[in-house]
Design an enzyme around this catalytic site. Structure first.
Site, PDB file in Angstrom:
ATOM      1  CG  HIS A 192      -6.680  31.896  75.126  1.00  0.00           C
ATOM      2  ND1 HIS A 192      -6.077  32.560  76.166  1.00  0.00           N
ATOM      3  CD2 HIS A 192      -6.677  30.577  75.478  1.00  0.00           C
ATOM      4  CE1 HIS A 192      -5.721  31.699  77.101  1.00  0.00           C
ATOM      5  NE2 HIS A 192      -6.075  30.485  76.702  1.00  0.00           N
ATOM      6  CE1 TYR A 210      -0.378  28.147  77.609  1.00  0.00           C
ATOM      7  CE2 TYR A 210       0.926  26.218  77.026  1.00  0.00           C
ATOM      8  CZ  TYR A 210      -0.238  26.776  77.511  1.00  0.00           C
ATOM      9  OH  TYR A 210      -1.270  25.959  77.914  1.00  0.00           O
ATOM     10  CG  ASP A 223      -2.173  31.691  78.023  1.00  0.00           C
ATOM     11  OD1 ASP A 223      -2.392  32.292  79.098  1.00  0.00           O
ATOM     12  OD2 ASP A 223      -2.686  30.587  77.759  1.00  0.00           O
TER      13      ASP A 223
END
Length: 269
Positions: free
Chosen positions: A260, A112, A156
């Site tokens: 998302h 992330y 991500d």
């Protein structure tokens, strides 16, 4: 059997708040491994029970209260767990595990990356500087021995690198996630490690791919102002084994959704 493997990645934007749609996803898609980001949950409060009930008994987490956090949940045994800290910030943004595949192991990195704030200038926005420094550390580590083995990097990554990874290349050139300085660093990390952009391997550059749609849009689907912030990279040794990727766009419209959508990658020998 370790000759087939399905890995999914999903920024869930609070794992406890969105556990119902995580369970729905696991039931409908049944990936072997699910990598979650932005779990926003300290390790002591992580919701192990519903995941284990769904058949995902192997769980590795790296969490913190209210912010960031990653979790890798699996139907298969996980080994050689690593949780790397970046930029000496104490943030929970990475976990790596080995997953059985093809008679050996596949290294799965779950990332992330910092979003970077609103202003693409590190002099006035420390968050942007943090993001650039994070990528620099990724580059220094994720090459050589780390990518010589079968490895997958998902998560991500908070950059939409190509023209058709955003709804408007021209309008987003000065917007964090699509600025040239971010894109150049992002590509430098990927290329230095010899990583392959699996999603673009199967989707031509001229076709749009989005994985994120803002909550601010009244009708996110009709407006369709998306960005591809979530990625699947594979090391060269897995080039012949990655068989396809897809974005489960429908999940963005589920009840109390994340902003998302999940990305699913399929591997076979």
């Amino acid at each position: 059997m370790t000759d087939r493997l399905t890995i999914a990645t999903w920024n869930i934007n609070s794992v406890r708040l969105r556990m119902p749609i995580v369970e729905k996803f696991l039931e409908e898609v049944q990936p072997d491994v699910l990598c979650l980001q932005e779990t926003k949950c300290p390790d002591a409060n992580f919701p192990f029970a519903p995941l284990r009930k769904a058949g995902y008994e192997h769980i590795e987490i790296n969490g913190q209260k209210g912010y960031h956090g990653v979790a890798t949940v699996s139907r298969l045994p996980l080994a050689n767990v690593e949780k790397r800290e970046f930029c000496q910030m104490g943030d929970s943004r990475h976990v790596a595990v080995d997953v059985p595949f093809n008679g050996g192991a596949m290294r799965v990195h779950n990332f992330y990356v910092p979003a970077g704030g609103d202003e693409p200038n590190r002099e006035i926005n420390p968050k942007f500087g943090h993001k650039l420094d994070f990528f620099a550390e990724m580059k220094g580590w994720l090459q050589g021995a780390e990518t010589a083995k079968p490895a997958v990097l998902v998560g991500d990554l908070n950059v939409a690198p190509y023209e058709h990874d955003v709804w408007s290349h021209k309008k987003l050139l000065k917007v964090v996630s699509h600025t040239p300085v971010e894109v150049d660093l992002f590509e430098d990390v990927r290329e230095s490690g010899g990583w392959i952009d699996a999603m673009r391997r199967f989707t031509p550059m001229e076709e749009k791919i989005y994985t994120w749609w803002s909550y601010r849009a009244k009708d996110w689907s009709a407006a369709d102002k998306g960005r591809r912030l979530d990625h699947v990279w594979v090391s060269k040794s897995l080039d012949d084994h990655i068989k396809g990727t897809r974005v489960l766009r429908d999940a963005r419209g589920w009840e109390k959704p994340s902003d998302h959508a999940p990305v699913i990658a399929e591997f076979s020998i």
